[in-house]
Design a protein around this motif. Structure first.
Motif, PDB file in Angstrom:
ATOM      1  N   VAL A   6       3.649  -2.515   1.820  1.00 46.17           N
ATOM      2  CA  VAL A   6       2.596  -2.794   2.803  1.00 46.17           C
ATOM      3  C   VAL A   6       2.473  -1.562   3.689  1.00 46.17           C
ATOM      4  O   VAL A   6       3.434  -1.135   4.326  1.00 46.17           O
ATOM      5  CB  VAL A   6       2.926  -4.035   3.655  1.00 46.17           C
ATOM      6  N   ARG A   7       1.281  -1.023   3.738  1.00 44.13           N
ATOM      7  CA  ARG A   7       1.100   0.236   4.456  1.00 44.13           C
ATOM      8  C   ARG A   7       0.879   0.029   5.947  1.00 44.13           C
ATOM      9  O   ARG A   7       0.438  -1.028   6.387  1.00 44.13           O
ATOM     10  CB  ARG A   7      -0.038   1.025   3.847  1.00 44.13           C
ATOM     11  N   GLY A   8       1.191   1.066   6.684  1.00 45.51           N
ATOM     12  CA  GLY A   8       0.985   1.022   8.116  1.00 45.51           C
ATOM     13  C   GLY A   8       1.482   2.302   8.761  1.00 45.51           C
ATOM     14  O   GLY A   8       2.220   3.072   8.164  1.00 45.51           O
ATOM     15  N   ALA A   9       1.040   2.528   9.975  1.00 46.63           N
ATOM     16  CA  ALA A   9       1.489   3.683  10.762  1.00 46.63           C
ATOM     17  C   ALA A   9       1.560   3.246  12.216  1.00 46.63           C
ATOM     18  O   ALA A   9       0.672   2.550  12.709  1.00 46.63           O
ATOM     19  CB  ALA A   9       0.530   4.852  10.603  1.00 46.63           C
ATOM     20  N   GLN A  25       1.737  -1.242  -7.032  1.00 47.85           N
ATOM     21  CA  GLN A  25       2.312  -2.549  -6.731  1.00 47.85           C
ATOM     22  C   GLN A  25       2.077  -2.928  -5.266  1.00 47.85           C
ATOM     23  O   GLN A  25       3.015  -3.256  -4.542  1.00 47.85           O
ATOM     24  CB  GLN A  25       3.811  -2.558  -7.040  1.00 47.85           C
ATOM     25  N   PRO A  26       0.821  -2.905  -4.812  1.00 48.04           N
ATOM     26  CA  PRO A  26       0.554  -3.265  -3.421  1.00 48.04           C
ATOM     27  C   PRO A  26       0.830  -4.740  -3.166  1.00 48.04           C
ATOM     28  O   PRO A  26       0.884  -5.537  -4.103  1.00 48.04           O
ATOM     29  CB  PRO A  26      -0.929  -2.951  -3.258  1.00 48.04           C
ATOM     30  N   ARG A  27       1.007  -5.075  -1.934  1.00 48.91           N
ATOM     31  CA  ARG A  27       1.229  -6.476  -1.555  1.00 48.91           C
ATOM     32  C   ARG A  27       0.264  -6.891  -0.447  1.00 48.91           C
ATOM     33  O   ARG A  27       0.514  -7.840   0.261  1.00 48.91           O
ATOM     34  CB  ARG A  27       2.661  -6.671  -1.064  1.00 48.91           C
ATOM     35  N   ASP A  28      -0.847  -6.172  -0.320  1.00 45.07           N
ATOM     36  CA  ASP A  28      -1.770  -6.477   0.768  1.00 45.07           C
ATOM     37  C   ASP A  28      -3.151  -6.913   0.286  1.00 45.07           C
ATOM     38  O   ASP A  28      -4.089  -6.975   1.056  1.00 45.07           O
ATOM     39  CB  ASP A  28      -1.893  -5.283   1.712  1.00 45.07           C
ATOM     40  N   GLY A  29      -3.277  -7.224  -1.002  1.00 40.12           N
ATOM     41  CA  GLY A  29      -4.533  -7.737  -1.525  1.00 40.12           C
ATOM     42  C   GLY A  29      -5.533  -6.688  -1.964  1.00 40.12           C
ATOM     43  O   GLY A  29      -6.597  -7.031  -2.466  1.00 40.12           O
ATOM     44  N   ASP A  30      -5.223  -5.421  -1.800  1.00 41.74           N
ATOM     45  CA  ASP A  30      -6.118  -4.345  -2.215  1.00 41.74           C
ATOM     46  C   ASP A  30      -5.435  -3.586  -3.350  1.00 41.74           C
ATOM     47  O   ASP A  30      -4.412  -2.949  -3.138  1.00 41.74           O
ATOM     48  CB  ASP A  30      -6.404  -3.413  -1.044  1.00 41.74           C
ATOM     49  N   GLU A  75      -3.940  -6.023 -10.649  1.00 41.41           N
ATOM     50  CA  GLU A  75      -5.340  -6.448 -10.566  1.00 41.41           C
ATOM     51  C   GLU A  75      -5.729  -7.046  -9.222  1.00 41.41           C
ATOM     52  O   GLU A  75      -6.847  -6.861  -8.766  1.00 41.41           O
ATOM     53  CB  GLU A  75      -5.630  -7.459 -11.681  1.00 41.41           C
ATOM     54  N   ASP A  76      -4.797  -7.782  -8.605  1.00 39.20           N
ATOM     55  CA  ASP A  76      -5.178  -8.443  -7.341  1.00 39.20           C
ATOM     56  C   ASP A  76      -4.462  -7.907  -6.121  1.00 39.20           C
ATOM     57  O   ASP A  76      -4.755  -8.308  -4.994  1.00 39.20           O
ATOM     58  CB  ASP A  76      -4.989  -9.957  -7.450  1.00 39.20           C
ATOM     59  N   GLY A  77      -3.519  -7.008  -6.316  1.00 35.26           N
ATOM     60  CA  GLY A  77      -2.840  -6.390  -5.184  1.00 35.26           C
ATOM     61  C   GLY A  77      -1.897  -7.324  -4.435  1.00 35.26           C
ATOM     62  O   GLY A  77      -1.571  -7.083  -3.287  1.00 35.26           O
ATOM     63  N   ARG A  78      -1.440  -8.356  -5.097  1.00 35.74           N
ATOM     64  CA  ARG A  78      -0.513  -9.297  -4.443  1.00 35.74           C
ATOM     65  C   ARG A  78       0.787  -9.402  -5.218  1.00 35.74           C
ATOM     66  O   ARG A  78       0.905  -9.310  -6.331  1.00 35.74           O
ATOM     67  CB  ARG A  78      -1.131 -10.680  -4.327  1.00 35.74           C
TER      68      ARG A  78
END
Length: 78
Positions: A6-9, A25-30, A75-78
């Motif tokens: 999960v990205r952030g700054a 392997q994102p986990r934020d839906g994008d 495909e779904d970023g989750r």
């Protein structure tokens, strides 16, 4: 920082803490590939996304014999 997917700054006690996110392997839906451009002069981060060929990666993941959930997340970023 990494591996949370999960990205952030954020500025913490005068320091910039950045998690650029995840490529694949994102986990934020994008599902886009996440990365960050960091400016060390002003301690800022520009969090960015780019599209990539998810279908090609899915086929390579399947060919490698990895579990289906590995490519399904692409495909779904989750």
């Amino acid at each position: 920082m990494g591996h949370t997917h999960v990205r952030g700054a954020e500025s913490v006690d005068g320091s910039l803490v950045v998690n650029s996110g995840s490529v694949g392997q994102p986990r934020d839906g994008d599902p886009g590939a996440a990365y960050a451009v960091v400016d060390m002069d002003d301690l800022s981060a520009d969090l960015r996304r780019v599209e990539y060929d998810i279908d090609a990666v899915r086929e390579r993941v399947r060919a490698a014999g990895l579990p289906d959930e590995t490519w399904e997340r692409l495909e779904d970023g989750r």
